[in-house]
Write a protein that holds these residues in place. Structure first.
Motif, PDB file in Angstrom:
ATOM      1  N   PRO A  80     -11.965 -39.721 -20.758  1.00 29.54           N
ATOM      2  CA  PRO A  80     -11.415 -39.056 -21.943  1.00 29.54           C
ATOM      3  C   PRO A  80     -10.228 -39.799 -22.556  1.00 29.54           C
ATOM      4  O   PRO A  80     -10.072 -39.810 -23.778  1.00 29.54           O
ATOM      5  CB  PRO A  80     -10.997 -37.681 -21.416  1.00 29.54           C
ATOM      6  N   PHE A  83     -11.257 -42.254 -25.165  1.00 30.47           N
ATOM      7  CA  PHE A  83     -11.605 -41.631 -26.443  1.00 30.47           C
ATOM      8  C   PHE A  83     -10.357 -41.194 -27.197  1.00 30.47           C
ATOM      9  O   PHE A  83     -10.307 -41.297 -28.423  1.00 30.47           O
ATOM     10  CB  PHE A  83     -12.564 -40.455 -26.225  1.00 30.47           C
ATOM     11  N   GLN A 118     -18.676 -37.938 -25.521  1.00 30.85           N
ATOM     12  CA  GLN A 118     -18.125 -37.447 -24.257  1.00 30.85           C
ATOM     13  C   GLN A 118     -19.053 -36.428 -23.605  1.00 30.85           C
ATOM     14  O   GLN A 118     -19.226 -36.437 -22.391  1.00 30.85           O
ATOM     15  CB  GLN A 118     -16.735 -36.837 -24.478  1.00 30.85           C
ATOM     16  N   GLY A 124     -14.681 -35.157 -20.406  1.00 30.95           N
ATOM     17  CA  GLY A 124     -13.874 -34.527 -21.434  1.00 30.95           C
ATOM     18  C   GLY A 124     -13.973 -33.027 -21.434  1.00 30.95           C
ATOM     19  O   GLY A 124     -14.764 -32.427 -20.700  1.00 30.95           O
TER      20      GLY A 124
END
Length: 143
Positions: A80, A83, A118, A124
């Motif tokens: 995560p 991202f 994700q 995530g």
């Protein structure tokens, strides 16, 4: 009165500029750069052209992209945090190059894409966290 030269509408030129400026940032980033370099070394021009087609397809409905981004991102060791960094860099790039509705639309689409990727990677806050999805498994096949 000073006029802001950044466009408020999405055009092919804007997409090209955003994609190229964004990936220049990615390549220079200590966390994201090595991930992309490991997959794209020697193929950056092709990747940039693909990403222009991708963004033109998702924003202008150009229909030029027919790839499978979810498949392409498996096995890269993404978390995560990657991202979050990707989104922060993308937003900074967009805000430097455009404004108004164009900026809002590109940023909104980027967040949706990040969420979708994700989920497909089973990471995530929106991930389904089903073991069968880890690594791209099929939940139906796991039943």
């Amino acid at each position: 009165m000073r006029v802001d030269p950044r466009p408020e509408i999405i055009t092919e030129t804007l997409i090209h500029n955003v994609v190229h400026a964004f990936y220049a940032r990615v390549r220079a980033d200590a966390a994201l750069g090595p991930i992309f370099e490991s997959k794209l070394n020697g193929r950056w021009d092709a990747h940039l052209a693909t990403m222009v087609d991708f963004w033109a397809s998702v924003t202008l409905r150009a229909g030029r992209y027919a790839g499978k981004p979810h498949v392409r991102h498996h096995g890269l060791g993404l978390a995560p945090e990657h991202f979050q960094q990707w989104l922060a860099m993308f937003e900074a790039t967009v805000n430097e190059l455009c404004r108004g509705e164009a900026a809002a639309a590109l940023i909104d689409r980027a967040h949706r894409i990040a969420d979708s990727l994700q989920i497909s990677l089973n990471i995530g806050p929106k991930a389904l966290h089903f073991p069968a999805f880890a690594g791209g498994g099929n939940a139906r096949a796991a039943r």
